[in-house]
Design an enzyme around this catalytic site. Sequence first.
Site, PDB file in Angstrom:
ATOM      1  N   ARG A 122       0.725  -1.335   0.156  1.00 26.50           N
ATOM      2  CA  ARG A 122       0.037   0.005   0.021  1.00 26.50           C
ATOM      3  C   ARG A 122       0.719   1.461  -0.102  1.00 26.50           C
ATOM      4  O   ARG A 122       0.466   2.524  -0.059  1.00 26.50           O
ATOM      5  CB  ARG A 122      -0.822  -0.049   1.239  1.00 26.50           C
ATOM      6  CG  ARG A 122      -2.030  -1.022   1.115  1.00 26.50           C
ATOM      7  CD  ARG A 122      -2.903  -1.150   2.210  1.00 26.50           C
ATOM      8  NE  ARG A 122      -4.063  -1.777   2.046  1.00 26.50           N
ATOM      9  CZ  ARG A 122      -4.795  -2.376   3.239  1.00 26.50           C
ATOM     10  NH1 ARG A 122      -4.681  -2.098   4.285  1.00 26.50           N
ATOM     11  NH2 ARG A 122      -5.825  -3.098   2.792  1.00 26.50           N
ATOM     12  N   GLU A 135      -0.601  -8.448  -5.731  1.00 24.07           N
ATOM     13  CA  GLU A 135      -1.787  -8.954  -6.041  1.00 24.07           C
ATOM     14  C   GLU A 135      -1.677 -10.486  -6.436  1.00 24.07           C
ATOM     15  O   GLU A 135      -2.659 -11.240  -5.978  1.00 24.07           O
ATOM     16  CB  GLU A 135      -2.487  -8.128  -7.258  1.00 24.07           C
ATOM     17  CG  GLU A 135      -2.736  -6.901  -6.745  1.00 24.07           C
ATOM     18  CD  GLU A 135      -3.839  -6.905  -5.740  1.00 24.07           C
ATOM     19  OE1 GLU A 135      -4.558  -7.722  -5.501  1.00 24.07           O
ATOM     20  OE2 GLU A 135      -3.934  -5.720  -4.768  1.00 24.07           O
ATOM     21  N   GLN A 175      -4.014 -16.409  -3.407  1.00 21.50           N
ATOM     22  CA  GLN A 175      -4.360 -17.554  -2.664  1.00 21.50           C
ATOM     23  C   GLN A 175      -3.616 -17.505  -1.463  1.00 21.50           C
ATOM     24  O   GLN A 175      -3.374 -18.956  -0.956  1.00 21.50           O
ATOM     25  CB  GLN A 175      -4.099 -18.671  -3.618  1.00 21.50           C
ATOM     26  CG  GLN A 175      -5.353 -19.012  -4.694  1.00 21.50           C
ATOM     27  CD  GLN A 175      -4.882 -19.375  -5.972  1.00 21.50           C
ATOM     28  OE1 GLN A 175      -3.750 -18.875  -6.499  1.00 21.50           O
ATOM     29  NE2 GLN A 175      -5.684 -20.544  -6.402  1.00 21.50           N
ATOM     30  N   THR A 176      -2.994 -16.586  -0.925  1.00 20.86           N
ATOM     31  CA  THR A 176      -2.250 -16.744   0.308  1.00 20.86           C
ATOM     32  C   THR A 176      -2.609 -15.571   1.098  1.00 20.86           C
ATOM     33  O   THR A 176      -2.895 -14.692   0.785  1.00 20.86           O
ATOM     34  CB  THR A 176      -0.638 -16.626  -0.270  1.00 20.86           C
ATOM     35  OG1 THR A 176      -0.654 -17.459  -1.393  1.00 20.86           O
ATOM     36  CG2 THR A 176       0.290 -16.795   0.921  1.00 20.86           C
ATOM     37  N   LEU A 236       5.100 -20.520  -1.117  1.00 18.68           N
ATOM     38  CA  LEU A 236       4.128 -19.721  -1.412  1.00 18.68           C
ATOM     39  C   LEU A 236       3.068 -20.624  -1.912  1.00 18.68           C
ATOM     40  O   LEU A 236       1.727 -20.434  -1.893  1.00 18.68           O
ATOM     41  CB  LEU A 236       4.175 -18.475  -2.192  1.00 18.68           C
ATOM     42  CG  LEU A 236       4.629 -17.164  -1.470  1.00 18.68           C
ATOM     43  CD1 LEU A 236       5.005 -16.139  -2.657  1.00 18.68           C
ATOM     44  CD2 LEU A 236       3.717 -16.690  -0.737  1.00 18.68           C
ATOM     45  N   GLY A 237       3.252 -21.743  -2.720  1.00 23.24           N
ATOM     46  CA  GLY A 237       2.477 -22.437  -3.317  1.00 23.24           C
ATOM     47  C   GLY A 237       1.921 -22.180  -4.562  1.00 23.24           C
ATOM     48  O   GLY A 237       2.080 -20.951  -4.899  1.00 23.24           O
ATOM     49  N   TYR A 238       0.782 -22.928  -5.101  1.00 22.79           N
ATOM     50  CA  TYR A 238       0.275 -22.641  -6.177  1.00 22.79           C
ATOM     51  C   TYR A 238       1.072 -22.008  -7.272  1.00 22.79           C
ATOM     52  O   TYR A 238       1.009 -20.645  -7.654  1.00 22.79           O
ATOM     53  CB  TYR A 238      -0.813 -21.526  -5.797  1.00 22.79           C
ATOM     54  CG  TYR A 238      -1.876 -21.953  -4.896  1.00 22.79           C
ATOM     55  CD1 TYR A 238      -3.070 -22.859  -5.614  1.00 22.79           C
ATOM     56  CD2 TYR A 238      -2.183 -21.866  -3.596  1.00 22.79           C
ATOM     57  CE1 TYR A 238      -3.996 -23.405  -4.783  1.00 22.79           C
ATOM     58  CE2 TYR A 238      -2.992 -22.416  -2.941  1.00 22.79           C
ATOM     59  CZ  TYR A 238      -4.054 -23.160  -3.353  1.00 22.79           C
ATOM     60  OH  TYR A 238      -4.949 -23.572  -2.494  1.00 22.79           O
ATOM     61  N   TYR A 296     -10.495  -9.237 -11.477  1.00 24.24           N
ATOM     62  CA  TYR A 296     -10.170  -8.407 -10.116  1.00 24.24           C
ATOM     63  C   TYR A 296      -8.642  -7.998 -10.200  1.00 24.24           C
ATOM     64  O   TYR A 296      -8.393  -6.907  -9.942  1.00 24.24           O
ATOM     65  CB  TYR A 296      -9.967  -9.409  -8.873  1.00 24.24           C
ATOM     66  CG  TYR A 296      -9.247  -8.860  -7.854  1.00 24.24           C
ATOM     67  CD1 TYR A 296      -9.862  -7.750  -7.435  1.00 24.24           C
ATOM     68  CD2 TYR A 296      -7.995  -9.242  -7.515  1.00 24.24           C
ATOM     69  CE1 TYR A 296      -9.244  -7.058  -6.171  1.00 24.24           C
ATOM     70  CE2 TYR A 296      -7.334  -8.642  -6.575  1.00 24.24           C
ATOM     71  CZ  TYR A 296      -7.890  -7.458  -5.950  1.00 24.24           C
ATOM     72  OH  TYR A 296      -7.150  -6.679  -4.831  1.00 24.24           O
ATOM     73  N   ASP A 356     -12.540  -8.253  -5.270  1.00 21.48           N
ATOM     74  CA  ASP A 356     -12.294  -9.565  -4.964  1.00 21.48           C
ATOM     75  C   ASP A 356     -13.301 -10.307  -4.146  1.00 21.48           C
ATOM     76  O   ASP A 356     -14.310  -9.541  -3.843  1.00 21.48           O
ATOM     77  CB  ASP A 356     -10.811  -9.417  -4.210  1.00 21.48           C
ATOM     78  CG  ASP A 356     -11.130  -8.704  -2.748  1.00 21.48           C
ATOM     79  OD1 ASP A 356     -11.957  -8.260  -2.476  1.00 21.48           O
ATOM     80  OD2 ASP A 356     -10.181  -9.137  -1.843  1.00 21.48           O
ATOM     81  N   CYS A 395     -20.927  -7.456  13.143  1.00 23.55           N
ATOM     82  CA  CYS A 395     -21.731  -6.180  12.758  1.00 23.55           C
ATOM     83  C   CYS A 395     -21.937  -5.143  13.940  1.00 23.55           C
ATOM     84  O   CYS A 395     -21.842  -4.027  13.550  1.00 23.55           O
ATOM     85  CB  CYS A 395     -23.202  -6.691  12.544  1.00 23.55           C
ATOM     86  SG  CYS A 395     -23.323  -7.901  11.129  1.00 23.55           S
TER      87      CYS A 395
HETATM   88  S1  SF4 Z   1     -22.910  -4.697   9.211  1.00 24.02           S
HETATM   89 FE1  SF4 Z   1     -22.391  -6.539   9.302  1.00 24.02          FE
HETATM   90  S2  SF4 Z   1     -22.909  -7.546   7.436  1.00 24.02           S
HETATM   91 FE2  SF4 Z   1     -23.201  -5.398   7.290  1.00 24.02          FE
HETATM   92  S3  SF4 Z   1     -21.043  -4.935   6.350  1.00 24.02           S
HETATM   93 FE3  SF4 Z   1     -20.830  -4.604   8.480  1.00 24.02          FE
HETATM   94  S4  SF4 Z   1     -20.017  -6.745   9.086  1.00 24.02           S
HETATM   95 FE4  SF4 Z   1     -20.640  -6.698   7.072  1.00 24.02          FE
END
Ligand code: SF4
Length: 235
Positions: free
Chosen positions: A36, A48, A53-54, A91-93, A131, A149, A217
């Site tokens: 970044r 990228e 896959q890692t 790293l595989g793959y 992606y 992704d 959430c």
């Molecule tokens: S509120 Fe929950 S379901 Fe909605 S983006 Fe945030 S973590 Fe994901």
Amino acid sequence: MARSSTPQVRKPPRGQAFTGRLLAWYARAARDLPWRRTRDPYRVLVSEVMLQQTQVSRVSEYYPRFLERFPDLESLARARPRAVREAWDGLGYYARARNLHSLAKLVARRHDATLPSEPAELIKLPGVGPYTAGAVASFAYEKPVPAVDTNAARVIRRVFFGNRDTGNGKRATEDVRRATRRLAAALVPKDGKRAWKFNQAIMELGALVCVARKPKCPECPVRTDCRTGRRLVRE
Ligand code: SF4
């Protein structure tokens, strides 16, 4: 005039608020990851491909080592296959390493060792899917294009479609996947620098908060904009 293959979709009503909260969260919570800190297209591409896959922790270990050995696209293009395989060891793959090597040779030969900046060109290169093409265009060239992704797709589906069951993406139908891509294209800011942050932020949210099995959430910064989160917090 060439027409985009992605139909234009209007930004959803909650899109602006969602983006604002997402970017504010990213500014305070983003991990400081080496890829970044660069806009070098080759370095962005290497990160990228490794991340495909890692896990991030493993890539953080291998990425600087690989770049020390092959600091630019020309050095990778000149390398023997065995040397590339050795640098990738652990790293595989390995198909990823083979594709990356083929890509370097092709770009050195046909593009003067400069990666293209448009997703439509990037996607023609070995091992580059939609992606990765979007990620290189956005993260290296700051093009205002989406980079969707698995993590970003999951966040979009949960926030805007209210679809918790598609947590790992495997059960998303082709219609849902298409709708997700179109919505991502509508959401991505038109300013390239802001688009860079948006693409990083939505993936970061999917990696740290809106995780596949048990989304966090109650602590999510976009909970009030999220159809799934509002429902889960009430339950
Ligand atoms: S509120 Fe929950 S379901 Fe909605 S983006 Fe945030 S973590 Fe994901």
